[in-house]
Design a protein around this motif. Structure first.
Motif, PDB file in Angstrom:
ATOM      1  N   ALA A   1     -13.769  -1.395   7.705  1.00 53.38           N
ATOM      2  CA  ALA A   1     -13.931  -0.155   8.465  1.00 53.38           C
ATOM      3  C   ALA A   1     -14.344   0.995   7.552  1.00 53.38           C
ATOM      4  CB  ALA A   1     -12.630   0.173   9.194  1.00 53.38           C
ATOM      5  N   LEU A   2     -13.767   1.059   6.355  1.00 52.77           N
ATOM      6  CA  LEU A   2     -14.134   2.117   5.422  1.00 52.77           C
ATOM      7  C   LEU A   2     -15.569   1.958   4.932  1.00 52.77           C
ATOM      8  CD1 LEU A   2     -10.814   2.264   3.363  1.00 52.77           C
ATOM      9  CD2 LEU A   2     -11.658   3.993   4.947  1.00 52.77           C
ATOM     10  N   ASP A   3     -15.983   0.719   4.684  1.00 53.63           N
ATOM     11  CA  ASP A   3     -17.371   0.495   4.259  1.00 53.63           C
ATOM     12  C   ASP A   3     -18.348   0.858   5.367  1.00 53.63           C
ATOM     13  OD1 ASP A   3     -16.421  -0.399   1.830  1.00 53.63           O
ATOM     14  OD2 ASP A   3     -16.431  -2.522   2.409  1.00 53.63           O
TER      15      ASP A   3
ATOM     16  N   THR B   1      -0.877   1.549  -2.073  1.00 54.94           N
ATOM     17  CA  THR B   1      -1.341   2.686  -2.867  1.00 54.94           C
ATOM     18  C   THR B   1      -2.819   2.553  -3.215  1.00 54.94           C
ATOM     19  OG1 THR B   1       0.882   2.910  -3.809  1.00 54.94           O
ATOM     20  CG2 THR B   1      -0.910   4.007  -4.959  1.00 54.94           C
ATOM     21  N   THR B   2      -3.241   1.333  -3.565  1.00 60.18           N
ATOM     22  CA  THR B   2      -4.661   1.095  -3.843  1.00 60.18           C
ATOM     23  C   THR B   2      -5.505   1.340  -2.599  1.00 60.18           C
ATOM     24  OG1 THR B   2      -4.036  -0.576  -5.488  1.00 60.18           O
ATOM     25  CG2 THR B   2      -6.296  -0.604  -4.687  1.00 60.18           C
ATOM     26  N   LEU B   3      -4.997   0.922  -1.437  1.00 61.42           N
ATOM     27  CA  LEU B   3      -5.718   1.159  -0.190  1.00 61.42           C
ATOM     28  C   LEU B   3      -5.819   2.661   0.101  1.00 61.42           C
ATOM     29  CD1 LEU B   3      -7.071   0.121   2.363  1.00 61.42           C
ATOM     30  CD2 LEU B   3      -4.808  -0.159   3.394  1.00 61.42           C
TER      31      LEU B   3
ATOM     32  N   ASP C   1      -9.032   7.676   0.109  1.00 68.64           N
ATOM     33  CA  ASP C   1      -9.309   9.000  -0.460  1.00 68.64           C
ATOM     34  C   ASP C   1     -10.699   9.047  -1.081  1.00 68.64           C
ATOM     35  OD1 ASP C   1      -6.801   9.806   0.342  1.00 68.64           O
ATOM     36  OD2 ASP C   1      -5.860   9.415  -1.612  1.00 68.64           O
ATOM     37  N   ASP C   2     -11.078   7.971  -1.774  1.00 67.29           N
ATOM     38  CA  ASP C   2     -12.423   7.922  -2.361  1.00 67.29           C
ATOM     39  C   ASP C   2     -13.497   7.941  -1.275  1.00 67.29           C
ATOM     40  OD1 ASP C   2     -11.250   7.824  -4.839  1.00 67.29           O
ATOM     41  OD2 ASP C   2     -11.417   5.629  -5.030  1.00 67.29           O
TER      42      ASP C   2
ATOM     43  N   TYR D   1     -16.376  10.729  -0.705  1.00 68.28           N
ATOM     44  CA  TYR D   1     -17.793  10.378  -0.585  1.00 68.28           C
ATOM     45  C   TYR D   1     -18.381  10.949   0.703  1.00 68.28           C
ATOM     46  CZ  TYR D   1     -21.953   7.462   0.035  1.00 68.28           C
ATOM     47  OH  TYR D   1     -23.235   7.018   0.246  1.00 68.28           O
ATOM     48  N   ILE D   2     -17.628  10.874   1.787  1.00 75.14           N
ATOM     49  CA  ILE D   2     -18.110  11.420   3.060  1.00 75.14           C
ATOM     50  C   ILE D   2     -18.244  12.939   2.970  1.00 75.14           C
ATOM     51  CG2 ILE D   2     -17.478  11.763   5.482  1.00 75.14           C
ATOM     52  CD1 ILE D   2     -16.246   8.974   5.418  1.00 75.14           C
TER      53      ILE D   2
END
Length: 386
Positions: free
Chosen positions: A171-173, A292-294, A299-300, A304-305
């Motif tokens: 979904a993030l990609d 936490t990695t997710l 956040d990244d 980017y957005i």
């Protein structure tokens, strides 16, 4: 004249039953035998000898954080959907018909029987299962039950985390490649689910960390050690509402021997429980690290957005500047043509009709040069700023 309709007693009883919370319990003894009970909380409290404030922790209608409490004769366990009371001889598990609790009951039935019961006729497929059961038989009963609960809750939270990762990363990609209302709403829901799951994992981790930091709290969980140091009368004091097992004496002696062999005679030795808790603390900490990695990946993606939106915003500002500059230049050109186009007699315009044409031409050239200068200045400032 009004008539009073008598109430239906059967309907009143039905409503009363629906209003009452579930009181179903599963009782598992040290041999893995399971008995399903439907009793009130006072009977449970009387049997395991705990206070009402400790029992409220297990109330599904009340919101309590994940808790592992060591009491004189019982361990009160509240870990997500696992709400149990563990003694040195039995486990009381609340709501055993729940879909998430049924696997816990089955695992307790498989792993609670001691080593001698396995050798007497229980069939475990494969040598690895035999070794595992033999290792569990060397630990006190309450530790085996606690280990099943911790393993179940850690596996449950790890499975929920894996499901969330499987849905979140694609979904993030998709959102990074195409910003749309559908993708934004999908990511919003996944982020909310991640926040709730992170809070649940954090509560379990904090409880295990708190136990590991306090040796006295870990010592309170050694129920078999307390039972071995108590007299037979006080050690087997149970309520009369449920028949006691005829082999309770052998259970107590076996638990005492196991406890003495495990703790090696040192009442302050909590090494076995510490290793048990550390193993599942590392597992739950790994699950929290995945979340936490997710979160960092989310956040990244948001950064980017935001960069993409800022870029689009800058393009719109440049377009607005272009249109504004063109409008100013055209306004100057229109002002000159409007002045010379008015039907007003001028003495200096007599016999000089070519003058209007030259003025219009020169004003157009000046407006074009002014537009080029404005755009060049804006371009130069953009290059200097970058």
């Amino acid at each position: 004249m009004a008539h009073v309709v008598p109430a239906d007693p059967q309907a009143a009883v039905t409503l009363k039953k629906k209003a009452q919370p579930s009181r179903s319990w599963a009782l598992l003894d040290s041999t893995g035998e399971t008995t399903f009970l439907d009793v009130d909380k006072y009977a449970i409290m009387h049997r395991v000898n705990i206070h009402a404030r400790d029992f409220r922790i297990l109330d599904p209608l009340l919101s309590y954080p994940s808790t592992i409490l060591g009491r004189e004769r019982a361990i009160v366990l509240n870990l997500e959907h696992i709400k149990a009371i563990i003694t040195s001889e039995e486990v009381l598990l609340r709501d055993p018909s729940d879909e998430y609790v049924v696997p816990v009951v089955q695992e307790l039935q498989r792993r609670l029987p001691p080593v001698n019961a396995i050798h007497q006729g229980q069939d475990y497929k494969g040598g690895q299962n035999d070794v595992e059961a033999g290792d569990e038989g060397e630990s006190p009963f309450e530790f085996r039950a606690l280990e099943v609960a911790l393993e179940s809750i850690c596996s449950f939270l790890a499975a929920r985390t894996l499901e969330l990762e499987t849905a979140a990363y694609p979904a993030l990609d998709a959102l990074a490649s195409q910003i749309s209302s559908r993708n934004l709403d999908r990511v919003r829901k996944l982020k909310s689910a991640m926040t709730r799951l992170t809070a649940r994992v954090q509560k379990v981790r904090d409880e295990l960390e708190q136990l590991l930091d306090d040796d006295d709290d870990m010592a309170d969980l050694y129920l078999s050690r307390k039972l071995a140091g108590a007299s037979p009368v006080s050690g087997s004091g149970a309520a009369n509402w449920y028949p006691a097992s005829p082999t309770i004496g052998s259970k107590i002696s076996r638990a005492s021997r196991a406890s003495i062999a495990t703790i090696r005679g040192d009442e302050n030795d909590v090494e076995e429980l510490e290793m048990l808790l550390e193993a599942y603390f590392m597992q739950i900490d790994g699950t929290l690290n995945k979340l936490t990695t997710l979160r960092e990946y989310i956040d990244d993606t948001e950064d980017y957005i935001n960069i993409q939106l800022d870029n689009h915003r800058n393009q719109l500002i440049q377009l607005e500047l272009l249109l504004s500059s063109g409008t100013v230049c055209l306004s100057l050109y229109s002002l000159v043509t409007a002045i010379f186009g008015m039907n007003i007699p001028y003495t200096w315009n007599d016999d000089h009709g070519y003058m209007f044409k030259w003025v219009i031409l020169v004003s157009g050239i000046v407006s074009a040069i002014l537009f080029i200068l404005i755009m060049s200045y804006a371009r130069l400032k953009d290059l200097v700023g970058s």
